[in-house]
Design a protein around this motif. Structure first.
Motif, short mmCIF file in Angstrom:
data_model
loop_
_atom_site.label_atom_id
_atom_site.label_comp_id
_atom_site.label_asym_id
_atom_site.label_seq_id
_atom_site.Cartn_x
_atom_site.Cartn_y
_atom_site.Cartn_z
N LYS A 162 1.73 6.63 -6.96
CA LYS A 162 0.64 7.44 -7.51
C LYS A 162 0.89 8.93 -7.23
O LYS A 162 0.57 9.77 -8.06
CB LYS A 162 -0.70 7.01 -6.92
N MET A 163 1.45 9.25 -6.07
CA MET A 163 1.73 10.65 -5.76
C MET A 163 2.84 11.19 -6.66
O MET A 163 2.75 12.32 -7.15
CB MET A 163 2.14 10.80 -4.29
N LEU B 177 0.83 -1.21 0.00
CA LEU B 177 0.00 0.00 0.00
C LEU B 177 0.86 1.26 0.00
O LEU B 177 0.57 2.22 -0.73
CB LEU B 177 -0.93 0.00 1.22
N ALA B 178 1.92 1.27 0.79
CA ALA B 178 2.80 2.44 0.84
C ALA B 178 3.46 2.67 -0.51
O ALA B 178 3.54 3.81 -0.99
CB ALA B 178 3.85 2.26 1.93
N VAL B 179 3.96 1.62 -1.14
CA VAL B 179 4.59 1.77 -2.46
C VAL B 179 3.58 2.25 -3.48
O VAL B 179 3.89 3.11 -4.32
CB VAL B 179 5.23 0.43 -2.88
N THR B 180 2.36 1.74 -3.44
CA THR B 180 1.32 2.17 -4.38
C THR B 180 1.00 3.65 -4.19
O THR B 180 0.90 4.40 -5.17
CB THR B 180 0.06 1.32 -4.18
N VAL B 181 0.83 4.07 -2.94
CA VAL B 181 0.51 5.47 -2.68
C VAL B 181 1.65 6.38 -3.12
O VAL B 181 1.42 7.42 -3.77
CB VAL B 181 0.19 5.67 -1.17
#
Length: 56
Positions: free
Chosen positions: A51-52, A44-48
């Motif tokens: 995307k940012m 989840l952290a890598v995905t966020v």
């Protein structure tokens, strides 16, 4: 008399072994759950973060 004592000792050892095995399995499942939870947080952290950074 000796056979009765050996039977009781055998039953006690069998119950002790069963409890030890059950405890080890539960401990292993908790460890796997914790590792999976940490893996989900990392994904989840890598995905966020990706995307940012893509938006900027």
């Amino acid at each position: 008399m000796g056979r009765t004592i050996l039977t009781i000792v055998g039953v006690v050892l069998a119950v002790w072994l069963l409890m030890t095995v059950i405890g080890a399995i539960i401990s292993m499942l908790k460890l796997f759950f914790f590792i999976g939870f940490v893996a989900v947080l990392v994904v989840l952290a890598v995905t966020v973060v990706s995307k940012m950074s893509r938006n900027h």
